[in-house]
Design a protein around this motif. Structure first.
Motif, PDB file in Angstrom:
ATOM      1  N   GLY A 740       0.792  -1.220   0.000  1.00 55.09           N
ATOM      2  CA  GLY A 740       0.000   0.000   0.000  1.00 55.09           C
ATOM      3  C   GLY A 740       0.826   1.271   0.000  1.00 55.09           C
ATOM      4  O   GLY A 740       0.264   2.374   0.037  1.00 55.09           O
ATOM      5  N   LEU A 741       2.150   1.135  -0.035  1.00 54.51           N
ATOM      6  CA  LEU A 741       3.023   2.303  -0.021  1.00 54.51           C
ATOM      7  C   LEU A 741       3.323   2.778  -1.438  1.00 54.51           C
ATOM      8  O   LEU A 741       3.380   1.967  -2.366  1.00 54.51           O
ATOM      9  N   PRO A 742       3.532   4.082  -1.638  1.00 59.52           N
ATOM     10  CA  PRO A 742       3.947   4.556  -2.961  1.00 59.52           C
ATOM     11  C   PRO A 742       5.355   4.056  -3.292  1.00 59.52           C
ATOM     12  O   PRO A 742       6.163   3.778  -2.403  1.00 59.52           O
ATOM     13  N   THR A 743       5.615   3.955  -4.586  1.00 62.98           N
ATOM     14  CA  THR A 743       6.942   3.535  -5.036  1.00 62.98           C
ATOM     15  C   THR A 743       7.742   4.767  -5.428  1.00 62.98           C
ATOM     16  O   THR A 743       7.367   5.475  -6.370  1.00 62.98           O
ATOM     17  N   PRO A 744       8.818   5.089  -4.717  1.00 63.16           N
ATOM     18  CA  PRO A 744       9.613   6.280  -5.054  1.00 63.16           C
ATOM     19  C   PRO A 744      10.187   6.185  -6.457  1.00 63.16           C
ATOM     20  O   PRO A 744      10.535   5.094  -6.937  1.00 63.16           O
ATOM     21  N   THR A 745      10.275   7.303  -7.100  1.00 63.35           N
ATOM     22  CA  THR A 745      10.845   7.367  -8.452  1.00 63.35           C
ATOM     23  C   THR A 745      12.182   8.103  -8.454  1.00 63.35           C
ATOM     24  O   THR A 745      12.654   8.541  -9.498  1.00 63.35           O
ATOM     25  N   LEU A 746      12.786   8.246  -7.292  1.00 62.06           N
ATOM     26  CA  LEU A 746      14.053   8.966  -7.167  1.00 62.06           C
ATOM     27  C   LEU A 746      15.158   8.220  -7.908  1.00 62.06           C
ATOM     28  O   LEU A 746      15.309   7.001  -7.767  1.00 62.06           O
ATOM     29  N   VAL A 747      15.941   8.953  -8.700  1.00 66.65           N
ATOM     30  CA  VAL A 747      17.100   8.369  -9.385  1.00 66.65           C
ATOM     31  C   VAL A 747      18.352   9.108  -8.930  1.00 66.65           C
ATOM     32  O   VAL A 747      18.303  10.280  -8.563  1.00 66.65           O
ATOM     33  N   GLN A 748      19.460   8.394  -8.953  1.00 64.63           N
ATOM     34  CA  GLN A 748      20.734   8.979  -8.536  1.00 64.63           C
ATOM     35  C   GLN A 748      21.822   8.523  -9.479  1.00 64.63           C
ATOM     36  O   GLN A 748      21.854   7.358  -9.921  1.00 64.63           O
ATOM     37  N   SER A 749      22.752   9.432  -9.801  1.00 71.42           N
ATOM     38  CA  SER A 749      23.896   9.081 -10.639  1.00 71.42           C
ATOM     39  C   SER A 749      25.072   9.955 -10.245  1.00 71.42           C
ATOM     40  O   SER A 749      24.942  10.881  -9.437  1.00 71.42           O
ATOM     41  N   GLU A 750      26.237   9.629 -10.804  1.00 72.99           N
ATOM     42  CA  GLU A 750      27.448  10.396 -10.547  1.00 72.99           C
ATOM     43  C   GLU A 750      28.008  10.919 -11.851  1.00 72.99           C
ATOM     44  O   GLU A 750      27.829  10.309 -12.909  1.00 72.99           O
ATOM     45  N   GLY A 787       8.960  18.260 -10.925  1.00 68.73           N
ATOM     46  CA  GLY A 787       9.591  17.611  -9.777  1.00 68.73           C
ATOM     47  C   GLY A 787      10.817  18.402  -9.350  1.00 68.73           C
ATOM     48  O   GLY A 787      10.815  19.632  -9.372  1.00 68.73           O
ATOM     49  N   TRP A 788      11.897  17.699  -9.001  1.00 68.18           N
ATOM     50  CA  TRP A 788      13.104  18.391  -8.572  1.00 68.18           C
ATOM     51  C   TRP A 788      14.339  17.624  -9.017  1.00 68.18           C
ATOM     52  O   TRP A 788      14.280  16.414  -9.271  1.00 68.18           O
ATOM     53  N   ALA A 789      15.438  18.351  -9.099  1.00 69.73           N
ATOM     54  CA  ALA A 789      16.738  17.755  -9.416  1.00 69.73           C
ATOM     55  C   ALA A 789      17.789  18.482  -8.600  1.00 69.73           C
ATOM     56  O   ALA A 789      17.642  19.663  -8.290  1.00 69.73           O
ATOM     57  N   GLN A 790      18.857  17.763  -8.264  1.00 68.14           N
ATOM     58  CA  GLN A 790      19.862  18.315  -7.344  1.00 68.14           C
ATOM     59  C   GLN A 790      21.263  17.911  -7.772  1.00 68.14           C
ATOM     60  O   GLN A 790      21.504  16.774  -8.197  1.00 68.14           O
ATOM     61  N   VAL A 791      22.190  18.872  -7.640  1.00 68.07           N
ATOM     62  CA  VAL A 791      23.621  18.603  -7.829  1.00 68.07           C
ATOM     63  C   VAL A 791      24.306  18.750  -6.475  1.00 68.07           C
ATOM     64  O   VAL A 791      24.156  19.774  -5.800  1.00 68.07           O
ATOM     65  N   LEU A 792      25.051  17.722  -6.090  1.00 68.31           N
ATOM     66  CA  LEU A 792      25.717  17.725  -4.792  1.00 68.31           C
ATOM     67  C   LEU A 792      27.165  17.289  -4.975  1.00 68.31           C
ATOM     68  O   LEU A 792      27.434  16.134  -5.301  1.00 68.31           O
ATOM     69  N   PRO A 793      28.139  18.199  -4.808  1.00 69.98           N
ATOM     70  CA  PRO A 793      29.550  17.800  -4.932  1.00 69.98           C
ATOM     71  C   PRO A 793      29.943  16.809  -3.846  1.00 69.98           C
ATOM     72  O   PRO A 793      29.550  16.961  -2.682  1.00 69.98           O
ATOM     73  N   HIS A 801      27.295  14.353  -7.406  1.00 73.65           N
ATOM     74  CA  HIS A 801      26.131  13.473  -7.413  1.00 73.65           C
ATOM     75  C   HIS A 801      24.948  14.230  -7.984  1.00 73.65           C
ATOM     76  O   HIS A 801      24.746  15.416  -7.693  1.00 73.65           O
ATOM     77  N   ILE A 802      24.148  13.538  -8.773  1.00 76.96           N
ATOM     78  CA  ILE A 802      22.944  14.125  -9.346  1.00 76.96           C
ATOM     79  C   ILE A 802      21.751  13.292  -8.912  1.00 76.96           C
ATOM     80  O   ILE A 802      21.717  12.071  -9.126  1.00 76.96           O
ATOM     81  N   TYR A 803      20.788  13.947  -8.256  1.00 75.23           N
ATOM     82  CA  TYR A 803      19.549  13.318  -7.820  1.00 75.23           C
ATOM     83  C   TYR A 803      18.403  13.976  -8.575  1.00 75.23           C
ATOM     84  O   TYR A 803      18.445  15.170  -8.891  1.00 75.23           O
ATOM     85  N   ALA A 804      17.350  13.192  -8.846  1.00 75.39           N
ATOM     86  CA  ALA A 804      16.165  13.767  -9.478  1.00 75.39           C
ATOM     87  C   ALA A 804      14.958  12.915  -9.132  1.00 75.39           C
ATOM     88  O   ALA A 804      15.065  11.692  -8.954  1.00 75.39           O
ATOM     89  N   GLU A 805      13.792  13.575  -9.051  1.00 74.12           N
ATOM     90  CA  GLU A 805      12.551  12.851  -8.762  1.00 74.12           C
ATOM     91  C   GLU A 805      11.380  13.576  -9.411  1.00 74.12           C
ATOM     92  O   GLU A 805      11.175  14.777  -9.189  1.00 74.12           O
ATOM     93  N   GLY A 806      10.636  12.840 -10.229  1.00 73.20           N
ATOM     94  CA  GLY A 806       9.406  13.339 -10.827  1.00 73.20           C
ATOM     95  C   GLY A 806       8.269  12.386 -10.535  1.00 73.20           C
ATOM     96  O   GLY A 806       8.402  11.430  -9.748  1.00 73.20           O
ATOM     97  N   GLU A 807       7.126  12.576 -11.192  1.00 69.00           N
ATOM     98  CA  GLU A 807       5.969  11.719 -10.954  1.00 69.00           C
ATOM     99  C   GLU A 807       6.216  10.293 -11.405  1.00 69.00           C
ATOM    100  O   GLU A 807       5.700   9.344 -10.833  1.00 69.00           O
ATOM    101  N   GLU A 809       9.350   7.465 -13.166  1.00 66.40           N
ATOM    102  CA  GLU A 809      10.799   7.286 -13.287  1.00 66.40           C
ATOM    103  C   GLU A 809      11.316   7.907 -14.575  1.00 66.40           C
ATOM    104  O   GLU A 809      12.435   8.421 -14.631  1.00 66.40           O
ATOM    105  N   ALA A 810      10.495   7.876 -15.635  1.00 66.84           N
ATOM    106  CA  ALA A 810      10.904   8.484 -16.900  1.00 66.84           C
ATOM    107  C   ALA A 810      11.104   9.991 -16.731  1.00 66.84           C
ATOM    108  O   ALA A 810      12.070  10.567 -17.251  1.00 66.84           O
TER     109      ALA A 810
END
Length: 836
Positions: A740-750, A787-793, A801-807, A809-810
């Motif tokens: 019953g929990l939502p499935t996160p669509t957060l992606v992470q890369s370097e 959604g949002w996207a983030q750059v974190l040295p 590091h690059i993080y992003a999350e939208g509605e 996964e695409a």
């Protein structure tokens, strides 16, 4: 206009060069650094100079006198006690009744001071700060300005996640005299950390001007060497004494050289040097006055101070030597070596790379020096990485290094302070913990030795028994030879950056407190520490509800010391447990990966009718969950499961999560009365936030969960017990709760990013995203309707590091790709410019 030259620097990071002289007096191509600064002032029309002094003031006063030889009028102001940068200038305020310029005597530069003064007057500023773009801004104060140059923000010595610009404070200022009235006289006070933020808050006009030209802080030995090389390359406009030959060779007066062909440029050979037949002065050699090179000796990429003797067939490459050294025949001095004044190296001795030899030492003939004057193993240039000190056992982390590390911690604490020690079971952890205990007691610190117990029990004593610090020796990852030493502060949080820096300073300077015979610290072995931990945890649980539920669980301890603690809780809670991989011998267990350990737990789940399965990591801090069907619950959904259960149990308060955690946490608790607090993306930042009043839960993706009412730290044992308590009110099995929990669509890369470009990338990204919805808590986080996207040295590696999350996964991948392309374009543009 008068100029104030700040020349009180001790230069501890330049030791052993500054063991006998103040930092402004270190020579750059034959002259003290401060002399180049005074010549720069003279060239811009400054004739009245006030010099602020502190460390070894007579060395500077005796050299420059009243300034007549330089065409200046010099006065001196001497601090009797440390006053800080602003305090030292405030001390000289009686001589400053009109606008004046402040400049450091130990940062080599050729910037346009006339332009800076004109800019100050044009803007009607109270303060104007000279700014400069640098590759690595971490060691400097960042200044953010608007398009007109008006200062918007100060950030003193940021982390990579806080680097929003590569424009730093050079320490060159133009000031109106009235601003000094805000400087207190009863304590040290700093320009950039205290006075300028105060003036900004008061609304006084503070401006910054980006300066063209050269600027180099001579803060460490590498920077000092580079400043000399830059002078030879004419990257900085200074006056190099002597006659210029062949374009890039400078010879002083009275140089005795057998064959000028033996001097290969760029090079500087000072007054009265002697280069005997067959000797060679290689490229980027800087020889101060009266240096002698005997037959067939050679120097290359080295800086050698006055009156040093280099013997026959000796080789000096990439090194720094102080005044009056005696290097005998056939000595080989390797790259990165730094040798203080009046050191004697016996014939045929070898000094290996990066070794430091302090002044007035004598090295025996034939000695092979692989360690510095005080014995030390070569260590990383940065002691703390990811809030711990780690390395290969008996390679990076030897008992000697561990002992010095502990003494550095002890020196940072007050004599008589109390420290808790714990470890994992491996013999390597035992060896290093004992070395740490010895180092701490040598500084007068009392030790509570828990021996083999989880770090959570260590933290619990910090919270409940008033100890001053704690450390835990364990392993890192799947490699048993990589040992990690972690440090804690009350009330059980990760050690703060401030104390880490104090330890690093003590470690590298080797300025360690050693107490007398009667002050050696005592060692105690607390009794019932694990029982006290278990009893405190039980008091915070609804034990009766857990007993009524009658859980049956599978627990894989992951060879952790949690097997000493969890049984003390399971029995009173009436939990039936089937366990595996309990405490290991000191020879160490087989190192299973997390996937292999979870696979073993799944097989046990298949044989046991259990309500859930729990797998611990080796430190017993992270918890991995299996449902009653033996399926692994993804860590992202385990975090959401905790949140859903906490909300349904009527809890209220604050929830803390790193800024990189999925936005699903906001949706899960929406309308429940919880307040979500976002923290920097570090364990230290999360635990500090968890320790604040009103926080009931904190967590991050990766299996770490915090229940601050019990302990503001990751603790797999406490997390499992709290999960059982939360499940007592749930009517459905774990698998249904998870479904019953939502499935996160957060992606992470370097993305690979050279260290030298990190500050540039963050500045360009800040400018590119100006006016958009951006969060600068840690790194740069961009929000839009998708959604949002983030750059974190990364603080430890040459990546961002690059993080992003939208509605979906695409959409997340689309957001990440856009930000990745933007960052890549900045890197490629700067690298292409550098090649051209």
């Amino acid at each position: 206009m008068k100029a104030v030259v700040m020349a009180g620097g001790e230069g501890t990071r330049l030791r052993p060069l500054t063991s006998n002289q103040p930092k402004p007096m270190v020579p750059i191509v034959g002259k003290p650094c401060m002399e180049h600064i005074l010549e720069l002032l003279k060239s811009h029309g400054f004739e009245d100079v006030v010099v602020t002094l502190a460390f070894l003031p007579q060395a500077i006063r005796g050299y420059f006198g009243d300034g007549e030889s330089l065409g200046l009028r010099i006065e001196y102001s001497v601090e009797e006690a440390p006053l800080g940068t602003a305090g030292s200038v405030r001390l000289a305020s009686s001589r400053l009744d009109e606008p004046f310029l402040v400049i450091s005597g130990d940062a080599l530069c050729d910037v346009d001071l006339t332009r800076l003064v004109a800019f100050h007057r044009e803007r009607g500023a109270a303060v104007t700060i000279g700014l400069k773009s640098v590759d690595n801004p971490l060691e400097f104060g960042i200044v953010v300005t608007d398009d007109d140059g008006k200062v918007e923000r100060f950030l003193e010595k940021p982390s990579w996640g806080q680097v929003f610009s590569d424009t730093i404070n050079t320490g060159i200022y133009v000031l109106e005299p009235e601003v000094l009235k805000h400087v207190p006289t009863d304590r040290p006070y700093d320009f950039s950390k205290e006075l300028f933020p105060l003036l900004l808050e008061m609304g006084r006009p503070i401006y910054g001007l980006a300066l063209d030209g050269y600027w180099q802080d001579i803060g460490n030995l590498d920077q000092y060497r580079q400043a000399n090389f830059d002078a030879l390359d004419e990257a900085v406009r200074i006056t190099i004494p002597g006659i210029r030959l062949r374009g890039n060779v400078w010879l002083g007066e009275g140089v005795d050289v057998d064959a000028i062909e033996g001097v290969e440029g760029p090079a500087f050979v000072g007054n009265y040097c002697r280069i005997e037949p067959g000797a060679a002065v290689g490229p980027y050699s800087v020889l101060s006055a009266n240096v002698t090179l005997r037959e067939h000796a050679r120097t290359v990429r080295s800086v050698i101070d006055a009156s040093t003797h280099i013997g026959r067939s000796a080789l000096v490459e990439g090194a720094i030597l102080g005044r009056g050294c005696d290097v005998r025949a056939h000595v080989h001095i390797h790259e990165g070596v730094a040798i203080g004044d009046q050191v004697t190296l016996g014939a045929q001795s070898v000094v290996m790379p990066e070794v430091r030899i302090y002044p007035h030492k004598e090295i025996d003939s034939g000695a092979h020096i692989v360690e510095s004057v005080i014995w030390e193993s070569r260590a990383s240039s940065r002691l703390f990485e990811r809030d711990s000190v780690s390395g290969l056992v008996n390679v990076d982390l030897t008992p000697e290094v561990a002992g010095r590390l502990a003494a550095a911690l002890g020196t940072a604490l007050k004599p008589g302070a109390r420290v808790v020690a714990s470890r994992e079971s491996a013999a390597a952890c035992r060896m290093l913990k004992r070395a740490m205990v010895a180092g701490l007691t040598s500084t007068g610190i009392e030790i509570a030795d828990l021996r083999v117990l989880p770090a959570a029990v260590n933290r619990h004593l910090l919270k409940t028994q008033g100890y001053d610090a704690g450390f835990h020796v364990g392993s890192r990852g799947a490699d048993p030879e990589v040992i990690e030493i972690r440090f804690f502060e009350p009330p059980g949080i990760q050690m703060t950056v401030e104390l880490q820096k104090e330890i690093e300073k003590n470690f590298y300077r080797q300025e360690l407190r050693r107490v007398g015979y009667r002050q050696i610290g005592e060692i105690a072995y607390p009794v019932r520490a694990r029982e006290a931990y278990a009893q405190d945890l039980l008091r915070g649980l609804d034990a009766e509800a857990i007993r009524r539920r009658g859980f049956r669980i599978v627990v894989d301890y992951g060879y952790s010391a949690a097997s000493f603690v969890l049984p003390l809780l399971l029995a009173p809670l009436g939990v039936e447990a089937v366990t595996a991989h309990a405490y290991a011998s000191e020879r160490g267990p087989r190192r299973d990966t997390r996937e292999e350990t979870i696979g073993q737990a799944k097989r046990l789940m298949g044989a046991v009718d259990a309500d859930l399965g729990a797998v611990f990591d080796r430190s017993a801090e992270r918890l991995y969950l299996l449902d009653e069907l033996g399926r692994e619950v993804p860590v992202e959904q385990t975090l959401l499961l905790f949140l859903r259960l906490i909300g349904s149990n009527g809890h209220r308060g604050k929830l803390a999560f790193p800024i990189t955690v999925t936005s699903q946490v906001d949706r899960i608790v929406e309308g429940s009365g919880f307040e979500i607090v976002r923290t920097p993306a570090s364990l230290a930042g999360l635990t500090r936030a968890a320790a604040e009043d009103g926080v009931v839960f904190a967590g991050a993706v990766g299996g770490g969960y915090v229940f601050p009412e019990f302990l503001p730290a990751y603790d797999a044992v406490a997390s499992l017990c709290k999960l059982l308590e939360l499940l007592t009110t749930a009517e459905r099995p774990v698998s249904e709760l998870v479904s019953g929990l939502p499935t996160p669509t957060l992606v992470q890369s370097e993305l690979a990013c050279p260290w030298a470009l990190k500050g540039y990338v963050m500045r360009m990204l800040t400018e590119e995203l100006k006016g958009r919805d951006v969060d600068l808590l840690d790194g740069i986080k961009l929000r839009d309707e998708r959604g949002w996207a983030q750059v974190l040295p990364d603080p430890d590696e040459a990546v961002v590091h690059i993080y992003a999350e939208g509605e979906t996964e695409a959409v997340s991948e689309e957001l990440a790709a856009e930000l990745r392309a933007l960052v890549s374009s900045f890197i490629q543009r700067e690298e292409a410019g550098a090649r051209s």
